[in-house]
Write a protein that holds these residues in place. Structure first.
Motif, short mmCIF file in Angstrom:
data_model
loop_
_atom_site.label_atom_id
_atom_site.label_comp_id
_atom_site.label_asym_id
_atom_site.label_seq_id
_atom_site.Cartn_x
_atom_site.Cartn_y
_atom_site.Cartn_z
N ARG A 80 3.52 1.68 -1.55
CA ARG A 80 4.03 1.84 -2.91
C ARG A 80 2.92 2.15 -3.90
O ARG A 80 3.19 2.39 -5.07
N SER A 81 1.67 2.13 -3.43
CA SER A 81 0.51 2.32 -4.30
C SER A 81 -0.10 3.70 -4.07
O SER A 81 -0.35 4.09 -2.93
N GLU A 82 -0.38 4.40 -5.15
CA GLU A 82 -1.02 5.71 -5.05
C GLU A 82 -2.38 5.59 -4.36
O GLU A 82 -2.74 6.37 -3.50
N HIS A 83 -3.15 4.57 -4.74
CA HIS A 83 -4.48 4.38 -4.14
C HIS A 83 -4.39 3.96 -2.69
O HIS A 83 -5.24 4.34 -1.88
N LEU A 127 0.81 -1.21 0.00
CA LEU A 127 0.00 0.00 0.00
C LEU A 127 0.85 1.27 0.00
O LEU A 127 0.47 2.26 -0.62
#
Length: 135
Positions: free
Chosen positions: A115-118, A113
């Protein structure tokens, strides 16, 4: 409170609450009409029981853990049979193993998470300066 309200407050179905009672895990009082009556303390106890059972403990071991918690809260030295001590030691090892597995899974999900934009939008605690956990 009646069993229906306890169910609403805990999210535990009434059937499961009756099962917990059968197993001696919760003990409601009975009103003159025979209805079960639960206290506010039963809310926390039912939630704790559910958590222990969902984490993999049998209801028999859950009862032992709850009894041990009560004893530890009131006594500095406790006694038990060698069989109970062995059973609890085995369960402790199993719990430690599950915690370790869950911690690794948590760290992987957090890393993903982060590493994730969302993921950063959905979980505010994953701020821009949060460091991914390396495994």
């Amino acid at each position: 409170m009646k069993i229906g309200e306890l169910s609403e407050r805990t999210g535990i179905p009434t059937r499961m609450l009756r099962y917990y009672e059968q197993q001696g895990l919760i003990t409601p009082t009975r009103e003159a009409n025979g209805y079960r009556s639960y206290s506010d303390g039963d809310v926390a106890r039912a939630q704790q029981i559910r958590g222990l059972v969902q984490s993999g403990l049998s209801t028999r071991l859950t009862k032992l853990v709850l009894e041990a918690e009560t004893v530890c809260a009131t006594q500095t030295t406790v006694e038990c049979t060698p069989n109970v001590a062995q059973e609890l030691a085995d369960e402790l090892a199993a719990i430690e193993s599950r915690i370790s597995c869950l911690a690794r899974s948590r760290d992987t999900v957090r890393d993903f998470l982060c590493r994730s934009e969302h993921g950063k939008k959905l979980v505010p605690s994953l701020s821009a300066d949060a460091q991914p956990v390396s495994g």
